[in-house]
Motif scaffolding. Structure first.
Motif, mmCIF file in Angstrom:
data_model
loop_
_atom_site.group_PDB
_atom_site.id
_atom_site.type_symbol
_atom_site.label_atom_id
_atom_site.label_comp_id
_atom_site.label_asym_id
_atom_site.label_seq_id
_atom_site.Cartn_x
_atom_site.Cartn_y
_atom_site.Cartn_z
ATOM 1 N N GLY A 1 -0.491 4.891 0.891
ATOM 2 C CA GLY A 1 -1.781 5.464 1.257
ATOM 3 C C GLY A 1 -2.829 4.369 1.199
ATOM 4 O O GLY A 1 -2.567 3.232 1.591
ATOM 5 N N ASN A 2 -3.995 4.683 0.693
ATOM 6 C CA ASN A 2 -5.034 3.663 0.647
ATOM 7 C C ASN A 2 -5.021 2.877 -0.653
ATOM 8 O O ASN A 2 -5.914 2.088 -0.927
ATOM 9 N N GLU A 3 -4.016 3.098 -1.497
ATOM 10 C CA GLU A 3 -3.941 2.392 -2.770
ATOM 11 C C GLU A 3 -3.087 1.138 -2.604
ATOM 12 O O GLU A 3 -1.986 1.194 -2.058
ATOM 13 N N PHE A 4 -3.612 0.025 -3.092
ATOM 14 C CA PHE A 4 -2.771 -1.155 -3.195
ATOM 15 C C PHE A 4 -2.184 -1.186 -4.597
ATOM 16 O O PHE A 4 -2.917 -1.188 -5.581
ATOM 17 N N ASN B 1 0.823 -1.204 0.000
ATOM 18 C CA ASN B 1 0.000 0.000 0.000
ATOM 19 C C ASN B 1 0.860 1.258 0.000
ATOM 20 O O ASN B 1 1.921 1.318 0.598
ATOM 21 N N PRO C 1 0.894 9.652 0.120
ATOM 22 C CA PRO C 1 2.115 9.924 0.878
ATOM 23 C C PRO C 1 3.342 9.742 -0.010
ATOM 24 O O PRO C 1 3.312 8.938 -0.951
#
Lengths: 327, 284
Positions: free
Chosen positions: B261-264, B259, B281
């Motif tokens: 941030g909230n992205e995988f 990840n 980030p």
């Protein structure tokens, strides 16, 4: 009200264990956790139905610490988690979010989950470290439990079935339950609380807060918070060979250890403890909320109690909120 | 992603690899080899891949690595260009033709090929970073009329480290409306091409940002300076595409390590517009 006699609890568990694998909170050696009633040894184990939070959370039952993949190693028959607390029930709901929704639901997890019956124990005397009602769990009304038992002192346990699964279980053990009129204890007041509302919207602007520096400094990255967290669900895949066959295993993984994000050429986006620390809290409070709509914390308080450096997630949340307020 | 109804192994047992056979191995450079694979029983491919997507290549019992796949419609094999950098790739470089390895995928979103149609393409790659872009470049040449001018800028440390030489020097320059520029970091006796780093050469060439899309892949330090150069040259955040790398294990957004941030990266990436990266980030 249906009431289960406290004196008969051991023989009652024996009765449940005839049809299912029953996991109960026990002290075993220095450790407390949910262990199979079939492995209960009077000389070495203590049944601890009164304990609030066992160290080893019930996620160990849902996701084994070490399991071979692609093979169905499930044993047949139902599994009952007996005496699970409200926060841990909620933790299992959150695991469901990860493994049963969005793309690629976990087949193994789904099978495990479908045959698991949750017999939750209501908390009338929460611990000083508990803050589950701030994180969306109700200490005496576990949302997705199949049966709730209420400890009413000498009178026994009030047995309350709350789902079709729970009703089916109640039918099979109906002759163990007496009928009594009980005055239910008062709903407890949790001494700890945190106002989580709006935190993650704020985190967006404050992902580089000085608090990450301050709080991560004493952190020893021992990862006790990860292994005892009922919701931490990151896993690792490892390959092994045995004879002429190769197997993939999955096992627990922690974001507190550096190799988790270590890449080829030794580049690592989260090389400092501070960055890993920040990623852990942001994952729990912000990233998970953005993806699944709720924070990945149930307020069980295990990490706060067990952390050797005294890092407290409630303080972290509070400080994020304070930073926002104009001085 | 163009091909939603792909055939893959992820429905039933998402993490169990399909066994494939290595049918050919080519030395690209001293430390890069191309592996060509197809189903172990000779019946074509385990799955189809869109440009920019990756697969998990596994070699038991060493481990698995996420590798960018090169494949085009009609080909009966997939190609993986793999640089020898660590434990798993080191072991992989020792295998021979005929060996069976594991493969699962395809993972990731792939390049937004449809959104790029009708535009001038600028491909900027360094080292092994050409491998993921190559599938996109090949796609452009296959559907040549859909794209405008194509500029390819490739750099490597030395002459010996240039990979896909045949395509760089013979095949691609012959394509219509296409320019290929190659540079190496340090001067060498038998090299009469450009010498210098990619970002500087890029500013020298200064491809117009008008209706153009730049696709960047390479070592992190190169990406960093190329992005700065592109900004200077007037490329907006919507005109720059890059493909990220993070450590990946499961490929399906569950294991929680790739990840940002909230992205995988394995699920929502690895291909991002620069605009999307600005919200994350600064870990990429």
């Amino acid at each position: 009200m249906k009431v289960l006699d406290k004196d008969k609890i051991e023989s009652f568990l024996n009765r449940l264990a005839e049809d299912a694998d029953v996991f109960v909170p026990m002290q075993r050696g220095p450790q407390t956790g949910f262990y199979s009633w079939g492995t209960y040894d009077e000389d070495h184990d203590d049944l601890m139905l009164d304990i609030l939070n066992v160290y080893i959370p019930p996620k160990n039952i849902m996701i084994p610490p070490h399991a071979r993949m692609g093979e169905n190693s499930n044993e047949p028959g139902d599994r009952i988690i007996f005496g699970i607390r409200s926060c841990d029930v909620r933790a299992i709901d959150l695991l469901d979010e990860v493994f049963l929704t969005q793309e690629n639901e976990g087949r193994y997890y789904k099978e495990q989950r479908n045959k698991t019956i949750l017999v939750a124990s209501a908390c009338y005397y929460p611990a000083p470290s508990c803050f589950c009602d701030s994180m969306g769990a109700n200490p005496v009304e576990p949302a997705s439990a199949d049966v709730v038992i209420h400890d009413v002192g000498r009178e026994g346990y009030v047995w309350e079935s709350r789902s079709p699964k729970g009703a089916a279980l109640t039918d099979t053990i109906a002759d163990w339950l007496g009928e009594k009129e009980i005055i239910m204890p008062q709903i407890p007041h949790l001494s700890r609380g945190v106002d989580f509302e709006g935190v993650f919207a704020r985190l967006l602007d404050y992902s580089d807060l000085p608090l990450w520096e301050n709080y991560s400094e004493p952190c020893q990255t021992c990862a006790v918070c990860i292994y005892t967290c009922p919701t931490c669900n990151c896993f690792d895949l490892q390959a092994q060979t045995w004879r002429d066959q190769g197997y993939n295993f999955n096992c627990y993984e922690t974001c507190m250890y550096r190799p988790q994000s270590l890449m080829k050429g030794l580049s690592n986006p989260r090389i400092a403890a501070r960055e890993r620390f920040r990623n852990r809290f942001l994952h729990k409070l912000q990233f998970f909320s953005e993806r699944y709509g709720q924070p990945l914390c149930t307020g069980c308080g295990r990490c706060t109690v067990l952390c050797p450096a005294g890092i407290d997630i409630v303080k972290v949340i509070t400080e994020i909120k304070e930073h926002q307020q104009p001085k | 992603m163009t091909d939603k109804d792909h055939k893959c192994t992820c429905d039933e047992q998402p993490l169990v690899p399909t066994i494939v056979e290595v049918i050919d191995i080519i030395d690209r450079t001293p430390d890069i080899k191309s592996f060509f694979v197809r189903n172990a029983d000779g019946s074509g491919l385990p799955f189809q891949v869109a440009p920019g997507q990756c697969s998990m290549v596994s070699l038991l019992p060493v481990g698995e690595s996420m590798i960018s796949c090169t494949w085009q419609e009609g080909q009966e094999y997939q190609e993986y260009a793999i640089k020898r950098v660590g434990l798993m790739t080191d072991e992989l470089h020792r295998i021979e033709v005929g060996q069976k390895i594991g493969l699962r995928g395809p993972y990731g979103n792939g390049f937004p090929v449809d959104e790029c149609k009708g535009k001038d393409m600028v491909f900027i790659a360094g080292g092994i970073g050409l491998a993921p872009l190559r599938s996109f470049i090949k796609y452009c040449f296959k559907n040549r009329e859909d794209f405008g001018k194509i500029t390819i800028l490739y750099g490597s440390r030395s002459q010996a480290d240039l990979c896909f030489k045949e395509e760089l020097f013979d095949l691609w320059p012959k394509e219509p409306n296409t320019e290929v520029f190659v540079t190496i970091d340090n001067a060498e006796p038998e090299w009469d091409g450009h010498v210098g780093f990619v970002p500087a050469y890029l500013e020298e060439l200064n491809p117009s940002s008008n209706n153009a899309v730049a696709v960047v892949c390479g070592p992190p330090i190169m990406i960093k300076f190329v992005l700065q150069s592109l900004e200077k040259m007037g490329y907006s955040d919507d005109q720059v595409i890059t493909t990220l790398e993070m450590r990946m294990k499961c490929g399906i957004g569950k294991c929680g390590r790739c990840n940002i941030g909230n992205e995988f990266i394995c699920l929502d990436g690895p291909v991002y517009y620069l605009r999307q990266l600005r919200d994350l980030p600064a870990e990429w």
